[in-house]
Design an enzyme around this catalytic site. Structure first.
Site, PDB file in Angstrom:
ATOM      1  CG  HIS A  87      -0.537   0.249   2.501  1.00  0.00           C
ATOM      2  ND1 HIS A  87      -0.184  -0.745   3.383  1.00  0.00           N
ATOM      3  CD2 HIS A  87      -0.329   1.407   3.159  1.00  0.00           C
ATOM      4  CE1 HIS A  87       0.201  -0.207   4.523  1.00  0.00           C
ATOM      5  NE2 HIS A  87       0.131   1.089   4.414  1.00  0.00           N
ATOM      6  CG  ASP A 223       0.385  -4.121   2.840  1.00  0.00           C
ATOM      7  OD1 ASP A 223       0.882  -3.633   1.807  1.00  0.00           O
ATOM      8  OD2 ASP A 223      -0.378  -3.487   3.590  1.00  0.00           O
ATOM      9  CB  SER A 654       2.831   1.666   6.391  1.00  0.00           C
ATOM     10  OG  SER A 654       1.591   1.271   6.867  1.00  0.00           O
TER      11      SER A 654
HETATM   12  N1  ARG Z   1      -4.486   0.243   7.632  1.00  0.00           N
HETATM   13  C1  ARG Z   1      -3.212   0.236   6.991  1.00  0.00           C
HETATM   14  C2  ARG Z   1      -2.596   1.642   7.037  1.00  0.00           C
HETATM   15  O1  ARG Z   1      -3.073   2.463   7.747  1.00  0.00           O
HETATM   16  C3  ARG Z   1      -3.282  -0.310   5.610  1.00  0.00           C
HETATM   17  C4  ARG Z   1      -3.975   0.529   4.593  1.00  0.00           C
HETATM   18  C5  ARG Z   1      -3.986  -0.012   3.202  1.00  0.00           C
HETATM   19  N2  ARG Z   1      -4.967  -1.010   2.967  1.00  0.00           N
HETATM   20  C6  ARG Z   1      -6.278  -0.769   2.651  1.00  0.00           C
HETATM   21  N3  ARG Z   1      -7.087  -1.783   2.430  1.00  0.00           N
HETATM   22  N4  ARG Z   1      -6.756   0.445   2.495  1.00  0.00           N
HETATM   23  O2  ARG Z   1      -1.947   2.160   6.174  1.00  0.00           O
HETATM   24  N1  GLU Z   2      -1.027   1.186   7.613  1.00  0.00           N
HETATM   25  C1  GLU Z   2      -0.425   2.229   8.388  1.00  0.00           C
HETATM   26  C2  GLU Z   2       0.557   3.099   7.603  1.00  0.00           C
HETATM   27  O1  GLU Z   2       0.347   3.414   6.457  1.00  0.00           O
HETATM   28  C3  GLU Z   2       0.213   1.599   9.546  1.00  0.00           C
HETATM   29  C4  GLU Z   2      -0.854   1.215  10.431  1.00  0.00           C
HETATM   30  C5  GLU Z   2      -0.916   2.129  11.606  1.00  0.00           C
HETATM   31  O2  GLU Z   2      -1.496   3.216  11.529  1.00  0.00           O
HETATM   32  O3  GLU Z   2      -0.349   1.692  12.597  1.00  0.00           O
HETATM   33  O4  GLU Z   2       1.511   3.624   8.114  1.00  0.00           O
END
Ligand code: ARG
Ligand code: GLU
Length: 722
Positions: A87, A223, A654
């Site tokens: 991502h 990921d 991330s």
């Molecule tokens: N929650 C994770 C972050 O904050 C992954 C986001 C990407 N994945 C998604 N299905 N939107 O970045």
């Molecule tokens: N998916 C998040 C990012 O883009 C990390 C998840 C979080 O917020 O801890 O950094």
């Protein structure tokens, strides 16, 4: 006796809630030796703080990069190969995708250096050194200064410091405030701007489970994506050129194939974006009951609109994929945050701490003069902030989702630039507008946007105080008989700004002509009225109270550090390099519900739904699973996929490496569990967990699934447990 027992109990409880838990904190790498090393070793770490951060020789920090300023990446080969999340690399993957070569759907793997794809605008930044410059930055600053005055003195000092900083010509520097401006650190950095896409799995692996599984455990997402840093012939940063060569790093991470088990030591090294751990309870309550709910409601409607179009149209699905994911991501996170803040009684805990704070302050005359009224003052200021904050969230959420208004904003800025700085300002702005609008229109469809306008502007109209609303918009609503669909139809039918060709052609006209057109454009007039109303009725009051709050928060953080001497404080995340550490551990989010700490490929197959938008599994992966063909990456006949631990992470972490007790790479951080996303505001070790993809799954996908084993050849694989 009974009384004594009770007071000790109360004291212990209080102490437990005040002392930083072993797992809480995002620590500054240069202070680990002083603040954390002992605890890290007691939790199982086998290396020393100097192996993590050392300015005299290569250390782990030299393998960590800020990836594009929004994620983290790490160097995993001596040829500049870097690993980050799928991502995080998604924008690059999307930019190179077309209906014919759909890398989002099918993945991409360069077979050699020649096939690696450049990404203009993408960069990675290494941290060379971190220095404490608090004294110099605060030189000439006094406590009685207004925020503006203080800031200008600070800015002056920072500019002077950056001029003298000792560094090489190809290096940069920045200075950031910590603890709300009580401390300042200088970072010397090296930024590489030629970063090429090397590989990415198909979304069915890299984003398996999509939005349904996002922020959730148990998780089964691979990921990750891979890039390579290119440098000039001298190995120094250089603009993109075909002559550039793969970068030779000071340090690259060794990769452990041994995995982890419960209670093993782990640490995560990266660039967490923003947290607010030291807020007043009134602020936490407002986030929970006012701001998060407002933003959640708006995004819920926006997502439904976009999703409706994406499901019907493959082109829109590609165009809106990144935008949708990003809107959805915070939407779901805020929901978890509200849930977690309430289930852990964060406001109640804060209030308890505040009582203890006030009691200690009252007993100490010096503190009483300095800090005696800070809590009450903050509470009063947050009360003033409340309606403004709500109006701000409405304005920002809606005007950023309705992109016709963004286009109007860019057009309007040409007029402003011309009126302010004449032709020179105009030409400069024109260049910026062109490139911004090019990018915007590539991911824009006017049918989707019109529907967003109709749906969201109805919320703008119905859900907030009339005094914060644009009078011109209210007039238009009246004119349309409060039929928002027909109002939107009318606006999009008559404007020239909702199609790329028409809008971009306008920008080629002579300045005077273009300015006349822009001024006469109804959408621009509407934009001006909406943003003008916001400035005069919301922003002015908001900025005034926010400045007061900022000043008080600086005092309050200092006060907490003075008053709670038994606690070791860590600064809020601010996109600077941090280390967090914790043990591998499952958790129990609800009564009778317990989660294990590992997931396996068998779990991917349990979730498999043929042809599904979120849970389809590529045939090749199913075949490898049927044959249990995991190569050197499986463990006990199973293929590990993801695991969780008590590392205190946030957005920006991330792509951060998860390291074992020896500093070997064991996984890639990419998420947190839903129940624990309130860790940005109030960390609770019982339910806060970060989610990592096991490095063995990453290598299995690269090698066995994608047939890109030549990349694994570049890496250094180790077996610390054997
Ligand atoms: N929650 C994770 C972050 O904050 C992954 C986001 C990407 N994945 C998604 N299905 N939107 O970045
Ligand atoms: N998916 C998040 C990012 O883009 C990390 C998840 C979080 O917020 O801890 O950094």
């Amino acid at each position: 006796m009974k009384l004594l027992k009770q007071t000790t109990l109360i004291f212990c409880l209080l102490f437990a809630s005040l002392a930083v838990k072993a797992d809480e904190g995002m620590w500054l790498p240069q202070l680990l030796a002083k603040l954390n090393e002992r605890q890290m070793k007691s939790m199982g770490m086998k290396i020393s703080a100097a192996d993590i951060y050392n300015i005299n020789k290569g250390s782990l920090k030299d393998a960590i990069v800020s990836f594009g300023g929004f994620c983290t990446g790490e160097v995993i080969s001596s040829k500049g190969l870097i690993l980050t999340n799928h991502h995080c690399g998604f924008d690059a993957i999307q930019n190179h995708s077309t209906l014919e070569r759909n890398y989002i759907r099918d993945g991409f793997w360069a077979r050699n250096n020649g096939e690696e794809i450049p990404n203009p605008g993408l960069f990675v930044t290494f941290i060379v050194r971190i220095d404490d410059v608090t004294k110099a930055v605060l030189n000439g600053v006094t406590g009685s200064m207004e925020e503006k005055e203080r800031q200008s003195q600070v800015d002056k000092n920072i500019a002077a410091l950056r001029k003298e900083v000792k560094k090489e010509a190809y290096q940069d520097s920045y200075i950031r405030p910590f603890f709300d401006g009580n401390q300042y650190f200088l970072f010397v950095t090296e930024t590489y701007k030629d970063v090429r896409l090397v590989g990415a799995p198909p979304s069915a692996v890299g984003n398996f489970g999509k939005d349904t599984d996002n922020w959730m455990w148990p998780r089964h997402t691979g990921d990750f994506s891979m890039f390579r840093i290119y440098a000039g012939k001298d190995n120094k940063p250089a603009d993109y050129s075909t002559d550039n060569i793969p970068y030779t790093p000071k340090k690259s991470l060794s990769i452990s194939l041994d995995g982890v088990k419960e209670n093993d030591f782990t640490m995560v090294f990266g660039f967490p974006g923003r947290t607010t751990q030291y807020l007043h309870s009134a602020a936490v309550e407002q986030i929970m009951t006012v701001n998060d709910p407002a933003k959640i409601a708006i995004r819920e409607k926006a997502l439904a609109v976009i999703d409706g179009f994406m499901r019907k149209d493959e082109q829109i699905k590609i165009q809106y994929a990144a935008k949708y994911a990003s809107i959805q991501n915070s939407y779901k996170k805020w929901q978890g945050e509200v849930l977690g803040l309430s289930s852990t009684n964060a406001v109640g805990k804060k209030k308890k701490q505040e009582e203890e704070f006030q009691a200690r302050v009252n007993k100490n005359p010096a503190w009483k003069t300095q800090y005696g009224t800070i809590l009450a003052d903050l509470a009063a200021a947050y009360e003033v902030l409340k309606p403004y904050g709500y109006a701000r969230d409405y304005y920002l959420e809606i005007t950023s989702k309705v992109e016709l208004l963004t286009v109007a904003g860019w057009m309007n800025s040409l007029v402003t630039a011309f009126e302010k700085d004449g032709d020179k300002g105009y030409q400069q702005r024109l260049k910026q507008s062109k490139s911004a609008l090019e990018g915007l229109f590539d991911e824009y469809n006017n049918k989707v946007d019109q529907q967003l306008f109709s749906t969201l502007m109805e919320m703008y109209y119905k859900n907030q105080d009339e005094k914060y609303q644009s009078p011109l918009f209210r007039e238009k609503v009246k004119g349309a008989g409060a039929n928002f669909a027909s109002l939107a139809d009318n606006i999009y039918q008559t404007t020239q700004l909702d199609e790329k060709e028409k809008a971009m052609a306008l920008l080629d006209k002579p300045a005077a002509e273009l300015i006349a057109i822009i001024k006469a454009e109804p959408v621009v007039q509407l934009y001006r009225d909406i943003s003008g109303t916001y400035s005069s009725t919301v922003a002015s009051g908001l900025n005034e109270v926010q400045a007061r709050i900022n000043k008080m928060n600086r005092t309050y953080v200092q006060a907490q550090m003075d008053v709670f001497k038994e606690k070791t404080f860590y600064p809020d995340a601010n996109s600077t390099l941090r280390v967090t550490y914790g043990n591998v551990k499952g958790y129990n989010p609800r009564d009778a519900v317990g989660f294990d700490y590992y997931t396996y490929l068998d779990g991917v197959m349990e979730k498999y739904k043929p042809g599904d938008y979120e849970f389809d599994v590529p045939e090749k992966l199913r075949e490898l699973n049927r044959k249990r063909d995991f190569g050197q990456y499986g463990a006990n006949g199973k293929m590990p996929v993801c695991f969780i631990a008590r590392n205190h992470t946030t957005g920006g972490n991330s792509g951060s490496p998860a390291l074992d007790a020896y500093g070997n790479l064991i996984g890639l951080n990419f998420d947190r569990v839903w129940e624990g996303t309130m860790s940005d505001i109030n960390y609770d070790p019982s339910i806060c967990r970060n989610i990592m993809v096991d490095i063995r799954y990453v290598l299995f996908i690269v090698d066995k699934f994608a047939g890109a084993g030549h990349l694994v050849q570049e890496m250094k694989l180790v077996h610390p447990k054997k």
